[in-house]
Design an enzyme around this catalytic site. Structure first.
Site, mmCIF file in Angstrom:
data_model
loop_
_atom_site.group_PDB
_atom_site.id
_atom_site.type_symbol
_atom_site.label_atom_id
_atom_site.label_comp_id
_atom_site.label_asym_id
_atom_site.label_seq_id
_atom_site.Cartn_x
_atom_site.Cartn_y
_atom_site.Cartn_z
ATOM 1 C CG ASP A 224 -4.511 1.575 5.120
ATOM 2 O OD1 ASP A 224 -4.962 1.490 6.282
ATOM 3 O OD2 ASP A 224 -4.723 2.553 4.381
ATOM 4 C CG ASP B 88 -1.929 1.151 1.161
ATOM 5 O OD1 ASP B 88 -2.751 1.158 0.226
ATOM 6 O OD2 ASP B 88 -1.891 2.040 2.026
ATOM 7 C CG HIS C 237 -6.521 6.264 4.614
ATOM 8 N ND1 HIS C 237 -6.851 5.653 3.427
ATOM 9 C CD2 HIS C 237 -7.695 6.560 5.207
ATOM 10 C CE1 HIS C 237 -8.167 5.603 3.302
ATOM 11 N NE2 HIS C 237 -8.696 6.157 4.378
ATOM 12 C CD GLU D 184 -1.985 6.134 2.863
ATOM 13 O OE1 GLU D 184 -2.649 7.034 2.309
ATOM 14 O OE2 GLU D 184 -2.473 5.048 3.223
#
Length: 242
Positions: free
Chosen positions: A158, A7, A153, A9
């Site tokens: 995540d 994941d 988040h 960001e």
């Protein structure tokens, strides 16, 4: 099979608008079990956050100011994921950003898919639950995965949650291949550079009370319609004859 739950960001929703990656989180699975290995890195983006993006991640430019940029960590990151099957939710988003970061370093770095195969859990979820919301939070609720600790988040958090969601989504799939036995499995792990002692128990997803209630109601409707259910055992008259 070595799998990496991945994941990212970012500073915004589109790399085409100049947004950059600010965090990468990876969790390694071996034979569908967490190996205990992970990769996590914050990155200095050198661009500002789009409105709303900072609130989603909780990250700030001040916090990221002393972090390395992508060029400084690219080789270590690629070495971690090299040859693995990547598990990503909405893979096009993360791959677009990561491929953009690689393109800034030169054509010799290629694309992520030059090194890894990719499984998109969003596509898996849409196939299994057509017409329903299939965000990570929605899947956690539907599949009974605990995400109560997800206030913001975060790439590593995540990725950990997505690992549980992926196992639940694919729980009906058996691992293919030959059973090597204990000695063969240990040898395979050692060859791959894994320490079997680090392997953690596989996540187990349990039905919620409301799901069990709905299941019981469904069975009762089937009994009323058919007059009998095979899983209840033989009918009384059949048992008497036996």
């Amino acid at each position: 099979m070595r799998q990496i739950i991945l994941d990212t960001e970012t500073t915004g929703l589109a790399w085409q608008k100049g947004n950059r990656v600010v965090e990468i989180g990876c969790v390694e699975l071996f034979k569908r079990r967490p190996s205990g290995n992970h990769y996590h890195q914050y990155l200095k983006p050198d661009v500002d956050f789009e409105p709303g993006a900072q609130e989603v991640t909780g990250l700030t430019l001040d916090f990221l100011a002393d972090k390395p940029d992508f060029a400084q960590v690219a080789e270590a990151f690629l070495a971690f994921i090299d040859g693995a099957e990547l598990i990503i939710h909405n893979a096009a988003f993360d791959l677009g950003f990561l491929d953009n970061e690689l393109s800034k370093l030169g054509p010799q770095f290629g694309k992520i898919t030059d090194r890894c195969t990719v499984v998109d859990t969003l596509a898996l979820a849409r196939e299994r639950f057509p017409g329903q919301r299939n965000s990570l939070d929605a899947l956690c609720k539907r599949l009974g995965v605990d995400n109560s600790h997800r206030q913001l988040h975060g790439a590593l958090l995540d990725a950990q949650i997505l690992g549980d969601v992926y196992i639940a989504l694919t729980s009906g799939q058996d691992d293919l291949g030959f059973d090597l036995g204990e000695e063969g499995s240990a040898a395979a792990l050692a060859l791959a550079g894994f320490d079997p002692a680090k392997l953690l128990p596989r996540p187990r997803v349990q039905a919620t009370a409301s799901e069990l209630e709905a299941h019981a109601a469904r069975l009762e409707r089937l009994r009323k319609k058919a007059g009998h259910a095979l899983w209840d055992g033989p009918k009384q008259e059949e048992a008497a004859v036996a």
